[in-house]
Design an enzyme around this catalytic site. Structure first.
Site, PDB file in Angstrom:
ATOM      1  N   GLY A  13       0.831  -1.211   0.000  1.00  0.00           N
ATOM      2  CA  GLY A  13       0.000   0.000   0.000  1.00  0.00           C
ATOM      3  C   GLY A  13       0.859   1.250   0.000  1.00  0.00           C
ATOM      4  CB  ALA A  14       4.245   1.818  -1.167  1.00  0.00           C
ATOM      5  N   GLY A  17      -1.103   7.891   1.019  1.00  0.00           N
ATOM      6  CA  GLY A  17      -1.147   8.031   2.472  1.00  0.00           C
ATOM      7  C   GLY A  17       0.143   7.695   3.196  1.00  0.00           C
ATOM      8  N   GLY A  19       1.678   4.845   3.719  1.00  0.00           N
ATOM      9  CA  GLY A  19       2.604   3.904   3.075  1.00  0.00           C
ATOM     10  C   GLY A  19       3.551   4.594   2.112  1.00  0.00           C
ATOM     11  CE1 TYR A 161      -9.236   0.199   9.107  1.00  0.00           C
ATOM     12  CE2 TYR A 161      -9.622   0.773  11.402  1.00  0.00           C
ATOM     13  CZ  TYR A 161      -8.824   0.813  10.275  1.00  0.00           C
ATOM     14  OH  TYR A 161      -7.601   1.456  10.322  1.00  0.00           O
TER      15      TYR A 161
HETATM   16  N1  LIG Z   1      -5.223   7.241   8.552  1.00  0.00           N
HETATM   17  C1  LIG Z   1      -5.427   6.880   9.818  1.00  0.00           C
HETATM   18  O1  LIG Z   1      -5.850   7.688  10.659  1.00  0.00           O
HETATM   19  C2  LIG Z   1      -5.138   5.471  10.256  1.00  0.00           C
HETATM   20  C3  LIG Z   1      -5.399   5.151  11.600  1.00  0.00           C
HETATM   21  C4  LIG Z   1      -5.152   3.853  12.027  1.00  0.00           C
HETATM   22  C5  LIG Z   1      -4.634   2.926  11.144  1.00  0.00           C
HETATM   23  N2  LIG Z   1      -4.410   3.275   9.838  1.00  0.00           N
HETATM   24  C6  LIG Z   1      -3.875   2.249   8.941  1.00  0.00           C
HETATM   25  O2  LIG Z   1      -2.784   2.771   8.205  1.00  0.00           O
HETATM   26  C7  LIG Z   1      -2.653   2.032   6.976  1.00  0.00           C
HETATM   27  C8  LIG Z   1      -2.490   3.015   5.822  1.00  0.00           C
HETATM   28  O3  LIG Z   1      -3.719   3.715   5.667  1.00  0.00           O
HETATM   29  P1  LIG Z   1      -3.824   5.219   5.140  1.00  0.00           P
HETATM   30  O4  LIG Z   1      -4.507   5.986   6.196  1.00  0.00           O
HETATM   31  O5  LIG Z   1      -2.511   5.673   4.623  1.00  0.00           O
HETATM   32  O6  LIG Z   1      -4.899   5.009   3.967  1.00  0.00           O
HETATM   33  P2  LIG Z   1      -4.856   5.294   2.393  1.00  0.00           P
HETATM   34  O7  LIG Z   1      -4.248   6.615   2.084  1.00  0.00           O
HETATM   35  O8  LIG Z   1      -6.259   5.011   1.943  1.00  0.00           O
HETATM   36  O9  LIG Z   1      -3.850   4.168   1.828  1.00  0.00           O
HETATM   37  C9  LIG Z   1      -4.232   2.815   1.782  1.00  0.00           C
HETATM   38  C10 LIG Z   1      -3.243   2.068   0.903  1.00  0.00           C
HETATM   39  O10 LIG Z   1      -3.679   0.684   0.862  1.00  0.00           O
HETATM   40  C11 LIG Z   1      -3.835   0.315  -0.504  1.00  0.00           C
HETATM   41  N3  LIG Z   1      -4.895  -0.692  -0.707  1.00  0.00           N
HETATM   42  C12 LIG Z   1      -6.177  -0.635  -0.313  1.00  0.00           C
HETATM   43  N4  LIG Z   1      -6.848  -1.726  -0.771  1.00  0.00           N
HETATM   44  C13 LIG Z   1      -5.939  -2.473  -1.454  1.00  0.00           C
HETATM   45  C14 LIG Z   1      -6.033  -3.698  -2.173  1.00  0.00           C
HETATM   46  N5  LIG Z   1      -7.169  -4.384  -2.310  1.00  0.00           N
HETATM   47  N6  LIG Z   1      -4.913  -4.164  -2.762  1.00  0.00           N
HETATM   48  C15 LIG Z   1      -3.749  -3.486  -2.696  1.00  0.00           C
HETATM   49  N7  LIG Z   1      -3.608  -2.323  -2.040  1.00  0.00           N
HETATM   50  C16 LIG Z   1      -4.700  -1.818  -1.426  1.00  0.00           C
HETATM   51  C17 LIG Z   1      -4.205   1.603  -1.220  1.00  0.00           C
HETATM   52  O11 LIG Z   1      -4.014   1.460  -2.617  1.00  0.00           O
HETATM   53  P3  LIG Z   1      -4.625   2.543  -3.666  1.00  0.00           P
HETATM   54  O12 LIG Z   1      -3.687   3.711  -3.615  1.00  0.00           O
HETATM   55  O13 LIG Z   1      -4.617   1.813  -4.957  1.00  0.00           O
HETATM   56  O14 LIG Z   1      -5.998   2.864  -3.183  1.00  0.00           O
HETATM   57  C18 LIG Z   1      -3.238   2.565  -0.546  1.00  0.00           C
HETATM   58  O15 LIG Z   1      -1.953   2.447  -1.086  1.00  0.00           O
HETATM   59  C19 LIG Z   1      -3.895   1.151   6.866  1.00  0.00           C
HETATM   60  O16 LIG Z   1      -3.592  -0.168   7.246  1.00  0.00           O
HETATM   61  C20 LIG Z   1      -4.846   1.787   7.865  1.00  0.00           C
HETATM   62  O17 LIG Z   1      -5.808   0.879   8.354  1.00  0.00           O
HETATM   63  C21 LIG Z   1      -4.645   4.525   9.372  1.00  0.00           C
END
Ligand SMILES: NC(=O)c1ccc[n+]([C@@H]2O[C@H](COP(=O)([O-])OP(=O)(O)OC[C@H]3O[C@@H](n4cnc5c(N)ncnc54)[C@H](OP(=O)(O)O)[C@@H]3O)[C@@H](O)[C@H]2O)c1
Length: 276
Positions: A13-14, A17, A19, A161
């Site tokens: 997921g790089a 966000g 990643g 989730y």
């Molecule tokens: N943001 C927060 O406040 C928060 C809080 C707690 C935990 N987290 C965790 O942090 C991690 C990163 O999340 P983020 O906030 O940076 O969200 P984000 O910006 O939505 O990034 C999510 C990443 O996961 C990828 N992804 C989603 N579904 C996928 C699939 N089916 N196959 C391959 N890749 C997939 C996305 O790919 P695309 O670019 O193609 O969509 C994107 O690269 C997650 O595990 C999330 O649960 C975030």
């Protein structure tokens, strides 16, 4: 010298966000970054931001693609670090139940089954798999129902989730107990950070995506150096997950459920029908 210098590091997921920012930082710290994404255009854009990185494409909602991803990774240099970061958010208050390519509830599939299958698959291959693993989980955790992991009886996006993230932490602790040679930790990167996942859920962000990447890189540093293992971090501070994550019986049952689900998915033919 940075502990990441010349080390092979895979970030899932790089492409967005936390990643993408963590991958940029790890590259600046000298890592040879393997950038995972599912969308070719987003992956190309991410590659341009992480010089010298190597692209890997796979939709993590399809366990056959996860297996092919593991094959591709195993063909390269041994990973010093695997960051299981990719995830799907709650979908917001009106989010409907969605399923993966394999027919599993989507959050369970992407947030838990995919990192489980990728990591366990790499560890089972000749060559030994990653030396260290960081699982990006959440403080949003809810008790598991392993009789209904797909929430078929009663669905809620936040519940789905939170269960997927507790499963990820529970398996992290199981891995740490089973594999004493492996550096492995999980973390909550921060609460409602400004990423697409949070914005899509119609939640007003309370922190920056950069702070989440900082926490991931700091926990990664402590993991690869062997400073601490088998710990759930709240950002960069050791913390406590929901109590049941520490229960060895639940850890074992979860592992068996996940193994069976992964095997079932890999036995399906291309049309999605289970082979007899
Ligand atoms: N943001 C927060 O406040 C928060 C809080 C707690 C935990 N987290 C965790 O942090 C991690 C990163 O999340 P983020 O906030 O940076 O969200 P984000 O910006 O939505 O990034 C999510 C990443 O996961 C990828 N992804 C989603 N579904 C996928 C699939 N089916 N196959 C391959 N890749 C997939 C996305 O790919 P695309 O670019 O193609 O969509 C994107 O690269 C997650 O595990 C999330 O649960 C975030």
């Amino acid at each position: 010298m940075s502990p990441f210098t010349d080390q092979a590091v895979l970030v899932t997921g790089a492409t967005d966000g936390i990643g993408l920012l963590a991958a940029e930082r790890l590259a600046r710290l000298g890592a040879r970054v393997l950038l995972h994404g599912r969308d070719p255009a987003k992956l190309r854009a991410a590659l341009a931001r992480v010089p010298g990185s190597t692209p890997l494409i796979a939709d993590l909602s399809d366990l056959r693609q996860v297996e092919r991803l593991a094959d591709a990774v195993a063909d390269g240099p041994r990973l010093a670090l695997l960051v299981n970061n990719a995830g799907v958010g709650s979908g917001g208050p009106s989010g409907r139940r969605e399923t993966s390519v394999d027919g599993y509830e989507l959050r369970w599939a992407v947030n838990f089954l995919a990192p489980f299958a990728l990591t366990e698959g790499l560890l089972a291959r000749a060559g030994g798999g990653p030396a260290a693993v960081v699982n990006v989980a959440s403080l949003g955790q809810a008790p598991l129902d392993l009789d209904d992991p797909g929430l078929e009886q009663s669905y809620g996006g936040s519940l789905a989730y939170a269960r997927s993230k507790l499963a990820l932490v529970t398996w992290t602790l199981d891995l740490a107990a089973r594999r004493p040679e492996l550096g492995v930790n999980a973390l909550h990167p921060g609460t409602y950070l400004d990423t697409r996942m949070v914005r899509d859920a119609a939640i007003a962000p309370r922190g920056t995506a950069e702070s989440g990447a900082d926490a991931v890189v700091e926990v990664a540093r402590r993991t690869v150096t062997g400073e601490v293992r088998g710990v759930f971090f709240d950002r960069d501070q050791p913390s406590r997950a929901l109590g049941e994550a520490y229960d060895p019986k639940l850890q074992e049952r979860l592992r068996r459920v996940a193994q069976a689900e992964v095997e079932r998915a890999l036995q399906r033919d291309a049309g999605g029908v289970a082979r007899t």
